[in-house]
Design an enzyme around this catalytic site. Structure first.
Site, PDB file in Angstrom:
ATOM      1  N   HIS A  61      36.788  46.904  32.258  1.00 28.13           N
ATOM      2  CA  HIS A  61      35.934  45.840  32.572  1.00 28.13           C
ATOM      3  C   HIS A  61      35.262  45.137  31.518  1.00 28.13           C
ATOM      4  O   HIS A  61      35.174  43.911  31.553  1.00 28.13           O
ATOM      5  CB  HIS A  61      34.702  46.672  33.724  1.00 28.13           C
ATOM      6  CG  HIS A  61      35.330  47.061  34.975  1.00 28.13           C
ATOM      7  ND1 HIS A  61      34.955  48.114  35.467  1.00 28.13           N
ATOM      8  CD2 HIS A  61      35.962  46.208  35.810  1.00 28.13           C
ATOM      9  CE1 HIS A  61      35.552  48.400  36.590  1.00 28.13           C
ATOM     10  NE2 HIS A  61      36.209  47.258  36.944  1.00 28.13           N
ATOM     11  N   ASP A  85      35.082  46.932  43.026  1.00 33.51           N
ATOM     12  CA  ASP A  85      34.243  47.951  42.459  1.00 33.51           C
ATOM     13  C   ASP A  85      32.977  47.522  42.025  1.00 33.51           C
ATOM     14  O   ASP A  85      32.331  48.381  41.474  1.00 33.51           O
ATOM     15  CB  ASP A  85      34.994  48.957  41.627  1.00 33.51           C
ATOM     16  CG  ASP A  85      35.731  48.057  40.364  1.00 33.51           C
ATOM     17  OD1 ASP A  85      34.980  47.326  39.801  1.00 33.51           O
ATOM     18  OD2 ASP A  85      36.813  48.598  39.896  1.00 33.51           O
ATOM     19  N   ASP A 136      40.252  35.503  51.102  1.00 31.56           N
ATOM     20  CA  ASP A 136      41.564  35.583  50.535  1.00 31.56           C
ATOM     21  C   ASP A 136      41.520  34.615  49.268  1.00 31.56           C
ATOM     22  O   ASP A 136      41.266  33.383  49.347  1.00 31.56           O
ATOM     23  CB  ASP A 136      42.429  34.989  51.548  1.00 31.56           C
ATOM     24  CG  ASP A 136      43.781  35.056  50.758  1.00 31.56           C
ATOM     25  OD1 ASP A 136      43.854  35.438  49.584  1.00 31.56           O
ATOM     26  OD2 ASP A 136      44.811  34.961  51.403  1.00 31.56           O
ATOM     27  N   GLY A 137      41.269  35.478  48.047  1.00 33.33           N
ATOM     28  CA  GLY A 137      41.068  34.629  46.743  1.00 33.33           C
ATOM     29  C   GLY A 137      42.379  33.567  46.588  1.00 33.33           C
ATOM     30  O   GLY A 137      41.914  32.490  45.993  1.00 33.33           O
ATOM     31  N   ASP A 155      40.962  39.783  38.715  1.00 32.18           N
ATOM     32  CA  ASP A 155      40.644  41.259  38.538  1.00 32.18           C
ATOM     33  C   ASP A 155      41.554  41.849  39.699  1.00 32.18           C
ATOM     34  O   ASP A 155      40.956  42.507  40.784  1.00 32.18           O
ATOM     35  CB  ASP A 155      39.289  41.632  38.732  1.00 32.18           C
ATOM     36  CG  ASP A 155      39.094  42.907  38.567  1.00 32.18           C
ATOM     37  OD1 ASP A 155      40.080  43.721  38.089  1.00 32.18           O
ATOM     38  OD2 ASP A 155      37.820  43.359  38.592  1.00 32.18           O
ATOM     39  N   GLY A 156      42.896  41.602  40.037  1.00 29.13           N
ATOM     40  CA  GLY A 156      43.761  41.979  41.059  1.00 29.13           C
ATOM     41  C   GLY A 156      44.551  43.102  40.808  1.00 29.13           C
ATOM     42  O   GLY A 156      44.572  43.644  39.868  1.00 29.13           O
ATOM     43  N   ASP A 158      48.085  45.562  41.180  1.00 29.47           N
ATOM     44  CA  ASP A 158      49.647  45.179  40.430  1.00 29.47           C
ATOM     45  C   ASP A 158      50.386  44.307  41.302  1.00 29.47           C
ATOM     46  O   ASP A 158      50.196  44.255  42.579  1.00 29.47           O
ATOM     47  CB  ASP A 158      50.322  46.531  40.560  1.00 29.47           C
ATOM     48  CG  ASP A 158      49.437  47.688  39.678  1.00 29.47           C
ATOM     49  OD1 ASP A 158      48.673  47.105  38.578  1.00 29.47           O
ATOM     50  OD2 ASP A 158      49.523  48.807  39.949  1.00 29.47           O
TER      51      ASP A 158
END
Lengths: 283, 283
Positions: A61, A85, A136-137, A155-156, A158
């Site tokens: 982070h 998170d 949905d980004g 920050d997605g 894999d």
């Protein structure tokens, strides 16, 4: 022996001894589990892949957030795609210049589970500058006509299965659309070791969109190989031109990042330098 | 499923899928195994702990060797304690200034096994400047009255069981005894994460012996946490004063290390800086 949770990645695996399961549920998007471990405290997995842990989340982070935040011009509006998170928005909101942080997370269940079971990671949920939207980004950055952002952080997960779209050229192009002209974007860009193709392909795509693209490296013990990468992108800013005055108020509260770490992380090892040069030519 | 080899460290573990066992024997000192893996090529374990792999050995060997070699004054005599796989002496012998490299390895079986089964790591065994002696390195540095060395590299195992003595203050003092006044010593100093006490205690011991002590960090995917440390020590040299002319002839042949990586590796993260300051005070 006890109970172990192992994540297998290709033909390697990393495991932690589990003392207790705190949460386990299937969302419309993925399987979400949170358990307690001896080594790294509470850990979240999505579809059985490690995502974050109390014990090592600060690497990820801090390194995703502060290089972009401290090289952009005193950022007021920040967009975070993913980051359920709460660790990334926590780092963003340390910056006093921020007036508005919008986080777009597709999976509400992840946020609800983390709010309840990972409170040491998501410590900024109640910050009035934060707006969390469950959407949905990809859709958001392609279609939104809202005001642009000074910093965009991706920050997605894999680029495997549902996360694949988060590494598409068209997605990156749409993210840039949401950035002000002097803005900075940063994203997690996988490990240059076990996932070297994903890493190098991402570098090539971003170089077709931004005039300055700089990958940087740091440790994330929880992730395959333990060596992770992020990539910094801008048309106007410089990854080494850190706003030191603003940094002063931030660095003391951090566990890993400081200005030496920032500069060191951008050092390009021979392997990375050559891998990029082979694909895009020297520039 | 296939066959897996897992190394358990405290309550975490790292495993690799094994395709073939190439060597397995018990020496007077330890159990020595070499096997083939899909992910990292050939791998050696000692007493069931991962030691080195074809796929990731360059991180460890380049980072142990070149920071010391390129900050010492054109080193002619180099002492390596341990390093039975041959990777460290290979890196040492890239330096044209070296006239003599003495390697003291306690376990002849390790060297014989590596010569046969890890030939891509030990590529310099036949260099006429190299002298390999099978002896106890601790005994050697305590009692030798041979000519002193410009660089001493400690390439030992973990400070657990038989390797514990390799992290004793008295051992470090004896190593310094073998160093010329302008010499540089470097050693592997464990991970500052899962083995933070060993790391920080080592820093404290070395600071009682040398006027300049600088830990540095880098990735070693094979080792617990994936983040490893080495420590650079000298009374007269500066870890940032790299001999750039000599570096030029070396760096192109390396996979990871270059001058940016060197400087970046010495960046001290907040966690490391505070951990040292707590134990020795700021200096």
């Amino acid at each position: 022996m006890g109970i172990w949770f192992d994540e297998t990645f290709k033909s390697s695996r990393f495991g932690l001894k589990v003392t207790r399961t705190l949460f386990s549920a299937q969302s419309p998007f993925q399987k979400v589990d949170i358990f307690e471990t001896e080594e790294l405290g509470r850990v979240m997995t999505l579809d059985d892949a490690f995502m974050t842990s109390e014990g090592d989340e600060f690497f990820y982070h801090e390194l995703l957030t502060h290089p972009a935040m401290l090289t952009a011009k005193a950022p007021e509006r920040v967009l975070v795609i993913g980051g359920g998170d709460g660790g990334t928005v926590r780092e963003v909101l340390r910056h006093a210049s921020v007036k508005k942080c919008v986080m777009i997370e597709i999976d509400e269940l992840v946020v609800r589970a983390c709010m309840e079971h990972l409170p040491t990671i998501g410590t900024a949920w109640k910050d009035p500058r934060l707006e969390v939207r469950f959407a949905d980004g990809v859709d958001y950055v392609k279609h939104s006509d809202e005001e642009k952002y000074d910093v965009v952080l991706l920050d997605g997960t894999d680029p495997i299965g549902p996360g694949e779209v988060l590494f598409d050229l068209e997605f990156f192009r749409a993210c840039k659309r949401m950035l002000k002209p002097h803005g900075v974007m940063a994203l997690q860009s996988e490990t240059p070791l076990l996932m070297s193709e994903a890493f190098f392909e991402t570098q090539v795509k971003l170089r077709s969109l931004f005039s300055k693209v700089a990958p940087y490296l740091g440790p994330v013990p929880l992730y395959p190989s333990g060596l992770w990468s992020w990539t910094w992108c801008s048309d106007t800013q410089d990854p080494f031109a850190i706003d030191e005055a603003r940094a002063k108020g931030i660095v003391d509260s951090l566990r890993w990042y400081n200005l030496d770490v920032h500069r060191g992380a951008f050092a390009q090892p021979n392997y990375v330098r050559r891998g990029i040069a082979d694909r895009v030519g020297t520039r």
